[in-house]
Design a protein around this motif. Structure first.
Motif, PDB file in Angstrom:
ATOM      1  N   ILE A 122      -2.472  11.160  -0.417  1.00 47.66           N
ATOM      2  CA  ILE A 122      -1.630  10.161  -1.080  1.00 47.66           C
ATOM      3  C   ILE A 122      -1.725  10.328  -2.606  1.00 47.66           C
ATOM      4  O   ILE A 122      -0.843   9.892  -3.341  1.00 47.66           O
ATOM      5  CB  ILE A 122      -2.016   8.732  -0.623  1.00 47.66           C
ATOM      6  CG1 ILE A 122      -0.918   7.721  -0.983  1.00 47.66           C
ATOM      7  CG2 ILE A 122      -3.353   8.290  -1.193  1.00 47.66           C
ATOM      8  CD1 ILE A 122      -1.082   6.357  -0.313  1.00 47.66           C
TER       9      ILE A 122
ATOM     10  N   ARG B 109      -0.245  16.902   4.616  1.00 45.66           N
ATOM     11  CA  ARG B 109       0.569  15.920   5.345  1.00 45.66           C
ATOM     12  C   ARG B 109       1.222  16.540   6.579  1.00 45.66           C
ATOM     13  O   ARG B 109       1.320  15.903   7.628  1.00 45.66           O
ATOM     14  CB  ARG B 109       1.630  15.307   4.417  1.00 45.66           C
ATOM     15  CG  ARG B 109       2.548  14.340   5.170  1.00 45.66           C
ATOM     16  CD  ARG B 109       3.403  13.480   4.269  1.00 45.66           C
ATOM     17  NE  ARG B 109       4.437  12.816   5.043  1.00 45.66           N
ATOM     18  CZ  ARG B 109       4.768  11.538   4.911  1.00 45.66           C
ATOM     19  NH1 ARG B 109       4.177  10.772   4.033  1.00 45.66           N
ATOM     20  NH2 ARG B 109       5.721  11.025   5.670  1.00 45.66           N
TER      21      ARG B 109
ATOM     22  N   LEU C  21      -8.221   7.935   4.405  1.00 47.65           N
ATOM     23  CA  LEU C  21      -6.858   7.455   4.144  1.00 47.65           C
ATOM     24  C   LEU C  21      -6.245   6.838   5.398  1.00 47.65           C
ATOM     25  O   LEU C  21      -5.667   5.746   5.362  1.00 47.65           O
ATOM     26  CB  LEU C  21      -6.008   8.631   3.635  1.00 47.65           C
ATOM     27  CG  LEU C  21      -4.526   8.364   3.400  1.00 47.65           C
ATOM     28  CD1 LEU C  21      -4.330   7.230   2.401  1.00 47.65           C
ATOM     29  CD2 LEU C  21      -3.829   9.635   2.889  1.00 47.65           C
TER      30      LEU C  21
ATOM     31  N   THR D 174      -3.271  -2.627   5.827  1.00 48.00           N
ATOM     32  CA  THR D 174      -1.891  -3.040   5.528  1.00 48.00           C
ATOM     33  C   THR D 174      -1.290  -3.864   6.672  1.00 48.00           C
ATOM     34  O   THR D 174      -0.748  -4.944   6.449  1.00 48.00           O
ATOM     35  CB  THR D 174      -1.018  -1.796   5.314  1.00 48.00           C
ATOM     36  OG1 THR D 174      -1.318  -0.868   6.345  1.00 48.00           O
ATOM     37  CG2 THR D 174      -1.268  -1.165   3.972  1.00 48.00           C
ATOM     38  N   THR D 175      -1.405  -3.342   7.880  1.00 49.50           N
ATOM     39  CA  THR D 175      -0.789  -4.028   9.018  1.00 49.50           C
ATOM     40  C   THR D 175      -1.471  -5.371   9.276  1.00 49.50           C
ATOM     41  O   THR D 175      -0.805  -6.356   9.601  1.00 49.50           O
ATOM     42  CB  THR D 175      -0.856  -3.142  10.280  1.00 49.50           C
ATOM     43  OG1 THR D 175      -0.443  -1.823   9.921  1.00 49.50           O
ATOM     44  CG2 THR D 175       0.054  -3.670  11.362  1.00 49.50           C
TER      45      THR D 175
ATOM     46  N   SER E 266       9.093  -1.345   1.236  1.00 53.30           N
ATOM     47  CA  SER E 266       7.659  -1.610   1.420  1.00 53.30           C
ATOM     48  C   SER E 266       6.875  -0.443   2.007  1.00 53.30           C
ATOM     49  O   SER E 266       5.650  -0.431   1.939  1.00 53.30           O
ATOM     50  CB  SER E 266       7.447  -2.842   2.284  1.00 53.30           C
ATOM     51  OG  SER E 266       7.730  -3.975   1.508  1.00 53.30           O
TER      52      SER E 266
ATOM     53  N   CYS F 213       5.506   6.202   3.702  1.00 59.28           N
ATOM     54  CA  CYS F 213       4.431   5.912   4.653  1.00 59.28           C
ATOM     55  C   CYS F 213       4.494   6.750   5.932  1.00 59.28           C
ATOM     56  O   CYS F 213       5.472   6.720   6.666  1.00 59.28           O
ATOM     57  CB  CYS F 213       4.450   4.432   5.018  1.00 59.28           C
ATOM     58  SG  CYS F 213       3.105   3.991   6.132  1.00 59.28           S
TER      59      CYS F 213
ATOM     60  N   MET G  99       3.676  -4.537  14.445  1.00 59.93           N
ATOM     61  CA  MET G  99       4.219  -5.817  13.963  1.00 59.93           C
ATOM     62  C   MET G  99       5.220  -6.404  14.953  1.00 59.93           C
ATOM     63  O   MET G  99       5.229  -7.617  15.191  1.00 59.93           O
ATOM     64  CB  MET G  99       4.866  -5.616  12.584  1.00 59.93           C
ATOM     65  CG  MET G  99       3.834  -5.406  11.489  1.00 59.93           C
ATOM     66  SD  MET G  99       4.578  -5.286   9.860  1.00 59.93           S
ATOM     67  CE  MET G  99       5.056  -3.572   9.804  1.00 59.93           C
TER      68      MET G  99
HETATM   69  C1  HEM Z   1       2.776  -2.636   7.391  1.00 57.14           C
HETATM   70  C2  HEM Z   1       1.991  -1.742   7.118  1.00 57.14           C
HETATM   71  C3  HEM Z   1       2.069  -0.667   6.046  1.00 57.14           C
HETATM   72  C4  HEM Z   1       2.544  -0.696   4.756  1.00 57.14           C
HETATM   73  C5  HEM Z   1       3.146  -1.873   4.012  1.00 57.14           C
HETATM   74  C6  HEM Z   1       2.360   0.638   4.212  1.00 57.14           C
HETATM   75  C7  HEM Z   1       2.765   1.039   2.943  1.00 57.14           C
HETATM   76  C8  HEM Z   1       2.704   2.321   2.460  1.00 57.14           C
HETATM   77  C9  HEM Z   1       3.272   2.777   1.205  1.00 57.14           C
HETATM   78  C10 HEM Z   1       4.042   1.914   0.222  1.00 57.14           C
HETATM   79  C11 HEM Z   1       3.000   4.104   1.071  1.00 57.14           C
HETATM   80  C12 HEM Z   1       3.446   5.026  -0.070  1.00 57.14           C
HETATM   81  C13 HEM Z   1       2.411   5.165  -1.144  1.00 57.14           C
HETATM   82  C14 HEM Z   1       2.859   5.975  -2.342  1.00 57.14           C
HETATM   83  O1  HEM Z   1       4.031   6.294  -2.512  1.00 57.14           O
HETATM   84  O2  HEM Z   1       1.989   6.305  -3.186  1.00 57.14           O
HETATM   85  C15 HEM Z   1       2.232   4.481   2.246  1.00 57.14           C
HETATM   86  C16 HEM Z   1       1.717   5.737   2.464  1.00 57.14           C
HETATM   87  C17 HEM Z   1       0.907   6.034   3.540  1.00 57.14           C
HETATM   88  N1  HEM Z   1       0.646   5.254   4.642  1.00 57.14           N
HETATM   89 FE1  HEM Z   1       1.283   3.384   4.965  1.00 57.14          FE
HETATM   90  N2  HEM Z   1       1.767   1.421   5.166  1.00 57.14           N
HETATM   91  C18 HEM Z   1       1.572   0.666   6.295  1.00 57.14           C
HETATM   92  C19 HEM Z   1       1.013   1.088   7.486  1.00 57.14           C
HETATM   93  C20 HEM Z   1       0.415   2.294   7.697  1.00 57.14           C
HETATM   94  C21 HEM Z   1      -0.226   2.691   8.913  1.00 57.14           C
HETATM   95  C22 HEM Z   1      -0.324   1.868  10.196  1.00 57.14           C
HETATM   96  C23 HEM Z   1      -0.725   3.927   8.697  1.00 57.14           C
HETATM   97  C24 HEM Z   1      -1.462   4.696   9.764  1.00 57.14           C
HETATM   98  C25 HEM Z   1      -2.052   5.769   9.680  1.00 57.14           C
HETATM   99  C26 HEM Z   1      -0.371   4.318   7.331  1.00 57.14           C
HETATM  100  C27 HEM Z   1      -0.685   5.521   6.703  1.00 57.14           C
HETATM  101  C28 HEM Z   1      -0.188   5.941   5.481  1.00 57.14           C
HETATM  102  C29 HEM Z   1      -0.481   7.244   4.891  1.00 57.14           C
HETATM  103  C30 HEM Z   1      -1.340   8.329   5.504  1.00 57.14           C
HETATM  104  C31 HEM Z   1       0.205   7.303   3.671  1.00 57.14           C
HETATM  105  C32 HEM Z   1       0.214   8.456   2.661  1.00 57.14           C
HETATM  106  C33 HEM Z   1       1.439   9.288   2.872  1.00 57.14           C
HETATM  107  C34 HEM Z   1       1.578  10.406   1.859  1.00 57.14           C
HETATM  108  O3  HEM Z   1       1.000  10.360   0.766  1.00 57.14           O
HETATM  109  O4  HEM Z   1       2.287  11.379   2.173  1.00 57.14           O
HETATM  110  N3  HEM Z   1       0.322   3.302   6.770  1.00 57.14           N
HETATM  111  N4  HEM Z   1       2.082   3.391   3.079  1.00 57.14           N
END
Ligand code: HEM
Length: 358
Positions: free
Chosen positions: A50, A61, A191, A199-200, A297, A305, A315
């Protein structure tokens, strides 16, 4: 600071804005009481993709996208519903009032991500506490790195074991790949575990609070469960639990008629973008019938995400199950007494005391 819907999308889609945390120093542009102003960049951590830019980001990724496709998540759907229903059974056996965070919002995503990654759920007390410490806003870099060190120390042991004796889980699949170092595996595990449950959990708890404060909206969802998927998008938009992200300009870039100078830190507010009246009419109203697709979001661009389909399934099952099983669910304290996570980097409630009539 970038706040408009179009400008936020533009910044997140433009890889001239780096995600590397070793490049930027956050200059808080206004006085926030109690908020220390960072004066040094954070170190880069191996595996924490990230905080990486292309092509390094994609190299890591890409190994995970297969495990998070819509199709793979569909296969998990029934399992997620089962986890939710079991947790609701347990809640129903308790005498109200109960803390919804403790009995429902935190266990559901923790159980799901533990099983997916192959992290023992029995170890949850440790990793939940360390994750929470890591997300505290008002702390020094040293304190933050100590919480990080505690969690990654635990996870490093786990990935070393999986490398020696792989099982049937996502971290074992990664550990089988020889070209990933233990440090990288640990960063990835950190991560996924942190993003996968914090988050969830906050969305489930804060979302329930929002529905209890908007009883008309909750009634609409009880009467028409088909509205739930759309309501999840709207709750994501309305609550924007992960609000602030940082980017660093690697060259001069024009955004909204302003030149952002090379070397500047850009503060991106997903919450402000999600409340942009040019994109969403009456943005401050929670309306489960509105079309909130396009809400930001889950971010946008190469870092969008990875777990979004998983989060959505949790959710949908979570809100649908909770509303159906507890038709008289209500706050057990005045709304003003619910402890809000204003002190944390991911917004939510520290506890949500709820009650119901049996
Ligand atoms: C409602 C729940 C969630 C919200 C609001 C959320 C939000 C986000 C956001 C805004 C980013 C982008 C960050 C950026 O641009 O710097 C992100 C990236 C990411 N999220 Fe989520 N997320 C959620 C659930 C999850 C879940 C369940 C996982 C499970 C593994 C997850 C794994 C990741 C990962 C690995 C990244 C990094 C992706 C990358 O850098 O390529 N997230 N998330």
């Amino acid at each position: 600071m970038v706040t408009g819907y179009d400008a936020v999308r533009q910044v997140l889609a433009d890889t001239r804005f780096s995600s590397r945390q070793d490049l930027g120093v956050v200059h808080v542009p206004y006085e926030t009481p109690g908020m220390p102003v960072a004066t040094e960049p954070s170190p880069q951590v191996p595996g924490l993709f990230i905080t990486m830019d292309p092509p390094d980001h994609g190299r890591l990724r890409r190994r995970l996208t297969g495990a998070f496709t819509v199709k793979r998540m569909k296969q998990l759907e029934q399992h997620i519903v089962d986890v939710v229903e079991r947790q609701l059974d347990e809640m129903a056996r308790l005498a109200p009032p109960v803390d919804l965070v403790e009995v429902f919002a935190l266990p559901v995503p923790s159980l799901v991500i533990c099983e997916l990654l192959g992290v023992p759920y029995a170890d949850r007390a440790g990793f939940q506490a360390d994750s929470a410490k890591f997300l505290v806003k008002d702390q020094s870099l040293d304190e933050k790195m100590a919480a990080f060190g505690a969690l990654t120390g635990y996870l490093a042991g786990l990935v070393v074991d999986k490398r020696a004796e792989p099982g049937d889980d996502l971290l074992s699949d990664l550990a089988r790949q020889d070209d990933l170092t233990v440090e990288e595996l640990t960063g990835i595990a950190f991560l996924l575990l942190l993003a996968g449950h914090e988050t969830t959990a906050n969305m489930l708890a804060l979302g329930t609070f929002a529905l209890l404060e908007n009883p008309g909206q909750a009634a609409a969802l009880r009467a028409e469960p088909d509205l739930v998927p759309g309501a999840v998008e709207e709750l994501m938009r309305y609550l924007s639990v992960a609000d602030i992200f940082y980017r660093y300009a690697t060259e001069d870039v024009e955004v909204g008629g302003e030149t952002i100078r090379q070397g500047s830190t850009v503060v991106v507010s997903l919450l402000a973008a999600n409340r942009d009246p040019l994109r969403f009419g009456e943005p401050d109203a929670l309306d489960v019938r509105r079309n909130a697709r396009g809400q930001l979001s889950f971010g946008h661009g190469v870092h969008q995400c990875l777990g979004q389909q998983l989060g959505r399934l949790e959710m949908r099952a979570g809100f649908a199950g909770l509303l159906r099983r507890f038709p008289t669910l209500a706050l057990a304290v005045p709304a003003g007494e619910v402890p809000l996570k204003s002190d944390m980097n991911i917004y939510g409630v520290h506890a949500l005391p709820v009650t119901w009539s049996e």
